[in-house]
Design a protein around this motif. Structure first.
Motif, short mmCIF file in Angstrom:
data_model
loop_
_atom_site.label_atom_id
_atom_site.label_comp_id
_atom_site.label_asym_id
_atom_site.label_seq_id
_atom_site.Cartn_x
_atom_site.Cartn_y
_atom_site.Cartn_z
N SER A 1 0.80 -1.22 0.00
CA SER A 1 0.00 0.00 0.00
C SER A 1 0.83 1.27 0.00
N GLN A 2 0.24 2.30 -0.59
CA GLN A 2 0.66 3.67 -0.37
C GLN A 2 -0.47 4.36 0.36
N CYS A 3 -0.15 5.01 1.47
CA CYS A 3 -1.18 5.69 2.25
C CYS A 3 -0.58 6.98 2.79
N TYR A 4 -1.15 8.11 2.41
CA TYR A 4 -0.67 9.42 2.86
C TYR A 4 -1.76 10.08 3.68
N MET A 5 -1.53 10.19 5.00
CA MET A 5 -2.47 10.86 5.90
C MET A 5 -2.13 12.35 6.02
N ASN A 6 -0.87 12.61 6.32
CA ASN A 6 -0.34 13.97 6.40
C ASN A 6 1.18 13.86 6.37
N PRO A 7 1.92 14.96 6.38
CA PRO A 7 3.38 14.86 6.30
C PRO A 7 4.03 14.02 7.40
N HIS A 8 3.31 13.80 8.50
CA HIS A 8 3.88 13.04 9.61
C HIS A 8 3.40 11.59 9.64
N CYS A 9 2.47 11.25 8.77
CA CYS A 9 1.88 9.90 8.80
C CYS A 9 1.65 9.42 7.37
N SER A 10 2.58 8.62 6.88
CA SER A 10 2.45 8.08 5.52
C SER A 10 3.24 6.79 5.41
N ILE A 11 2.94 6.02 4.38
CA ILE A 11 3.65 4.77 4.11
C ILE A 11 3.60 4.52 2.61
N ASP A 12 4.62 3.93 2.06
CA ASP A 12 4.65 3.64 0.62
C ASP A 12 5.43 2.35 0.39
N ASN A 13 4.71 1.28 0.17
CA ASN A 13 5.32 -0.02 -0.11
C ASN A 13 4.92 -0.54 -1.49
N ARG A 14 4.73 0.40 -2.41
CA ARG A 14 4.36 -0.01 -3.77
C ARG A 14 5.47 -0.75 -4.49
N ASP A 15 6.67 -0.74 -3.92
CA ASP A 15 7.78 -1.46 -4.53
C ASP A 15 7.90 -2.90 -4.02
N ALA A 16 6.90 -3.38 -3.29
CA ALA A 16 6.92 -4.74 -2.77
C ALA A 16 6.98 -5.75 -3.91
N ILE A 17 7.66 -6.86 -3.65
CA ILE A 17 7.80 -7.94 -4.63
C ILE A 17 7.22 -9.21 -4.02
N PHE A 18 6.37 -9.90 -4.78
CA PHE A 18 5.72 -11.11 -4.29
C PHE A 18 6.22 -12.32 -5.05
N VAL A 19 6.58 -13.36 -4.30
CA VAL A 19 7.04 -14.62 -4.89
C VAL A 19 6.13 -15.73 -4.37
N LEU A 20 5.34 -16.32 -5.24
CA LEU A 20 4.33 -17.30 -4.85
C LEU A 20 4.66 -18.69 -5.36
N GLU B 1 -2.52 -10.06 -8.96
CA GLU B 1 -2.59 -10.04 -10.42
C GLU B 1 -2.24 -8.68 -11.04
N ARG B 2 -2.31 -7.62 -10.25
CA ARG B 2 -2.01 -6.30 -10.82
C ARG B 2 -0.52 -6.02 -10.95
N PHE B 3 0.32 -6.86 -10.35
CA PHE B 3 1.76 -6.62 -10.38
C PHE B 3 2.38 -7.19 -11.65
N PRO B 4 3.33 -6.47 -12.25
CA PRO B 4 3.97 -6.97 -13.48
C PRO B 4 4.79 -8.22 -13.20
N PHE B 5 4.50 -9.27 -13.95
CA PHE B 5 5.22 -10.53 -13.77
C PHE B 5 6.66 -10.36 -14.26
N GLY B 6 7.59 -10.88 -13.45
CA GLY B 6 9.01 -10.76 -13.79
C GLY B 6 9.65 -9.52 -13.20
N LYS B 7 8.84 -8.61 -12.65
CA LYS B 7 9.36 -7.40 -12.00
C LYS B 7 8.97 -7.36 -10.53
N GLN B 8 7.67 -7.43 -10.28
CA GLN B 8 7.19 -7.44 -8.90
C GLN B 8 6.45 -8.72 -8.54
N LEU B 9 6.37 -9.63 -9.48
CA LEU B 9 5.66 -10.88 -9.25
C LEU B 9 6.44 -12.04 -9.86
N PHE B 10 6.68 -13.06 -9.05
CA PHE B 10 7.42 -14.24 -9.49
C PHE B 10 6.71 -15.49 -8.96
#
Length: 408
Positions: free
Chosen positions: A126-145, A158-167
């Motif tokens: 997830s990417q979640c921006y509440m305010n400058p003091h409260c945010s998170i961005d893990n859109r670069d996560a990689i899943f290996v199933l 299924e939304r992740f590009p296979f071979g880049k963020q999905l293996f």
């Protein structure tokens, strides 16, 4: 009311007609009364070999009485999501029990195991921006199933590009997982696999996979939907593998199998699970399990912990059932778990087998394409703890006849 012609462009009618013609789709039966070892459909009794709540505790009179009392205590509904008005005491007590069982710091419950899986992937990426003091961005996560992971997990990623963020690594093949993780070292990697796979009953090499995850700094997520409360104790099969399960970063469990009730949960590190309240989406934007269901799940889990013979006896009976299938010449998948998959092969044959069983008042689950590869069809049986010897014998006799008729 709009006519169905409004959806003509989407080709639903053509799809349904073709799916019915090929026996991919048929009229869903309406079950009158409880789903148990026998079910009533159109006033006719069928022996049910398709159920997944295989211990049958949800039909125990004491459990039903407990559920009724819990309904009066907690009400029938949560009244909203956890974040809007709070979590029921029934849910919190269940979550605390799961922490004790798994050795994890915190647990969050969901309305189903499927929603737990979908919510996990969403929260971890997830990417979640509440305010400058409260945010998170893990859109670069990689899943290996693992290749054979449940549909809900593959749907989640299924939304992740296979071979880049999905293996995907070959089913239960730690060596292939290692090959994939070597070039991913230092990145945010989540390895996802199941403890017991629902289609063939195979058991994951849990220890080996977790060794590799730890070696390459990957987070591990084990879908324990089919193993929860069944495997683990020393006297039971696969105890060596399940002894490693607490090492996983996250453990998911479904209550639909051993517990026999709807619902699921994820246990893991305190702060991550707490963040899931906001980030999973499947907690924030929908209601949880019904409170009396959560309370009754707690009661059943406690019962299984204090009366281990309930599972021990069941596993012995499932092993004997597997042996009897072998004696009539069935080809079974190699893992001797309680999930027994009988290899048929031909998609057309397995449809005929299902139809023949139905004509003899049996309901059986068959997996054919697209659930499995073409012409790799199976009959997947989970024996119920309360199937009678008469029901089992009649099932085996009919299966033996059909085996000769269709040569599988």
């Amino acid at each position: 009311m709009l006519s169905s012609s409004v959806t003509d462009e989407w080709k639903f009618t053509e799809f349904v007609l073709a799916a019915q013609q090929e026996s991919f789709l048929y009229d869903i039966p309406v079950v009158q009364g409880p789903a148990y070892t026998t079910v009533s459909i159109e006033q006719k009794a069928y022996v049910n070999f398709a159920g997944i709540n295989f211990l049958g505790l949800q039909q125990d009179p004491q459990v039903l009485e407990y559920f009724t009392r819990a309904a009066y205590t907690y009400g029938l509904v949560t009244g909203g999501s956890r974040m809007t008005q709070g979590v029921s005491q029934a849910h919190r007590e269940l979550e605390e029990m799961i922490c004790r069982l798994t050795g994890k710091e915190r647990t969050i419950t969901f309305a189903s195991g499927l929603l737990a899986n979908l919510g996990f992937v969403h929260a971890m990426s997830s990417q979640c921006y509440m305010n400058p003091h409260c945010s998170i961005d893990n859109r670069d996560a990689i899943f290996v199933l693992d290749h054979d992971c449940h549909w809900s997990l593959w749907k989640a990623v299924e939304r992740f590009p296979f071979g880049k963020q999905l293996f995907s690594f070959r089913h239960n093949t730690p060596a292939h997982l290692r090959e994939l993780l070597i070039p991913l070292a230092g990145k945010k990697v989540i390895v996802i696999f199941e403890s017991v796979y629902s289609s063939d009953g195979s058991i994951a090499p849990i220890g080996e996979i977790l060794d590799i995850c730890e070696e390459y700094g990957a987070i591990s997520y084990v879908d324990d939907a089919n193993g929860f409360l069944i495997y683990g104790p020393e006297q039971r099969p696969f105890a060596h593998e399940f002894a490693h399960l607490p090492r996983a970063t996250f453990i998911m469990m479904s209550f639909a199998k051993s517990v026999g009730l709807e619902g699921g949960a994820i246990a893991g590190p305190h702060d991550a699970i707490l963040a899931f309240e906001l980030l999973s989406g499947t907690s924030l934007f929908t209601a949880a399990m019904q409170p009396p269901t959560a309370s009754t799940a707690h009661m059943i889990i406690q019962k299984l912990q204090t009366h281990p013979h309930l599972v021990d006896t069941y596993l012995e009976r499932a092993a004997l059932f597997r042996q009897r299938l072998t004696e009539i010449g069935c080809t079974l998948y190699s893992s001797p778990s309680y999930i027994t998959s009988i290899f048929v092969g031909s998609d057309s044959k397995v449809k005929c087998i299902r139809r023949a069983f139905h004509e003899q008042n049996y309901i059986i689950p068959v997996f054919h394409y697209p659930a499995v590869k073409q012409n790799q069809a199976i009959v997947r049986i989970i024996l119920h703890a309360h199937h009678t010897e008469e029901q089992i014998n009649a099932f085996l006799e009919l299966l033996a006849e059909l085996k000769k008729l269709y040569a599988f």
